[in-house]
Design an enzyme around this catalytic site. Structure first.
Site, short mmCIF file in Angstrom:
data_model
loop_
_atom_site.label_atom_id
_atom_site.label_comp_id
_atom_site.label_asym_id
_atom_site.label_seq_id
_atom_site.Cartn_x
_atom_site.Cartn_y
_atom_site.Cartn_z
N GLU A 148 0.86 -1.19 0.00
CA GLU A 148 0.00 0.00 0.00
C GLU A 148 0.89 1.24 0.00
OE1 GLU A 148 -2.39 2.85 -0.15
OE2 GLU A 148 -3.46 0.93 -0.03
N ASP A 152 5.09 1.66 -3.66
CA ASP A 152 4.29 1.63 -4.88
C ASP A 152 4.16 0.19 -5.39
OD1 ASP A 152 4.72 1.80 -8.19
OD2 ASP A 152 3.14 3.06 -7.35
N GLY A 153 2.93 -0.24 -5.65
CA GLY A 153 2.69 -1.61 -6.07
C GLY A 153 3.31 -1.94 -7.41
N ASP A 177 -6.39 -4.31 -5.56
CA ASP A 177 -7.47 -3.47 -5.02
C ASP A 177 -7.02 -2.02 -5.14
OD1 ASP A 177 -9.72 -2.54 -3.75
OD2 ASP A 177 -9.05 -3.08 -1.74
#
Length: 300
Positions: free
Chosen positions: A119, A151-152, A174
């Protein structure tokens, strides 16, 4: 608490979600009983308020993310469709999901040994734990959780073609809607990174940000983008009153073309089912059944 009239998304005591790009000519509104929190984090505008029907409402950049009243319809479906589409998920990656709802649902699976959650905005986690504690329901304290504040997209890039011990059985994306920085999460390169991070027979699920009442062409294009990378790609949906048109689409993928994603690969125990409000094996399969006109466009 902030006076309702001072917030840009609130007028005359009504919160208004307006987006001329995603749903032109209409808006979603609800009354604001009181504002619990309003500020801008490093990454986004965060608004949390109370509504007499939906309870506490979390809004990011003007878009409703979840409410106490109906959050389970989203959290359970995006989680358990992917989790039960896999025969034995042990390692799970959650990208986004700072409110903790998906984490709560993943933690219900006793077969899971490791949960990695990525997240970017720690403020969402902190505020959700404070104002929406039932969403995570203590899951942030689960000993299986490895929480990474980053950061994803970059996290997936760093995994790359690494050894199998760093890869995942299920990945749940998500993320926010595809605007600004989050737009990268809906492009072909992102699907390639997801595939690289999966174990054999792995399953990926992501929210599409749209539904078939609003933008069929977008859903068709998004599914086709995923199909360029994954041999097994399907579209399904869930019903959530506080999402625009009361519905949200989900893209489900696997690197195994022979897995029927619309059929649960594990039996759900009576004890597991007793913990759920929305998901069950029947709704898992029926979520993939589309109205004729929508099916022709999305799946053509």
């Amino acid at each position: 608490m902030v006076n309702n009239s001072q917030h840009p998304y609130i007028k005359d005591g009504w919160f208004r979600e307006i987006n001329d790009k995603s749903f032109p000519g209409q808006a979603f509104t609800m009354t604001v009983d009181s504002i619990l929190y309003e500020a801008r984090s490093e990454f986004q505008d965060i608004l949390i308020f109370r509504n007499k029907v939906y309870g506490t409402v979390l809004v990011l950049d003007g878009i409703v993310q979840c409410t106490e009243f109906d959050e389970f319809a989203y959290q359970e479906m995006i989680t358990h469709i992917a989790m039960f589409a896999h025969s034995n998920p042990k390692r799970v990656l959650i990208i986004g999901g700072g409110d903790g709802g998906v984490l709560r649902e993943v933690a219900k699976h006793s077969c899971v040994e490791d949960i990695t959650m990525v997240e970017i905005d720690s403020s969402v986690i902190e505020l959700s734990r404070k104002f929406l504690p039932t969403l995570s329901n203590g899951a942030f304290d689960d000993e299986r959780l490895d929480l990474k504040l980053c950061d994803g997209f970059k996290f997936l890039q760093d995994i790359g073609a690494s050894d199998v011990h760093k890869k995942f059985d299920v990945i749940i994306t998500d993320s926010s809607d595809p605007e600004g920085p989050a737009e990268a999460f809906f492009q072909e390169r992102y699907f390639e990174l997801l595939k690289d991070a999966l174990n054999p027979n792995g399953v990926v699920i992501m929210q599409s940000s749209e539904n078939f009442w609003l933008n069929l062409k977008y859903l068709h294009d998004l599914k086709n983008t995923a199909k360029k990378v994954f041999p097994n790609t399907e579209y399904c949906y869930t019903m959530v009153p506080t999402y625009t048109s009361g519905q949200l689409g989900l893209i489900v993928c696997s690197n195994n073309a022979n897995i029927p994603l619309n059929i649960p690969q594990r039996k759900i125990s009576e004890q597991e089912q007793g913990k759920l409000k929305y998901y069950n094996p029947q709704i898992h399969s029926s979520a993939f059944v589309l109205p004729t006109w929508a099916d022709k466009v999305i799946n053509e």
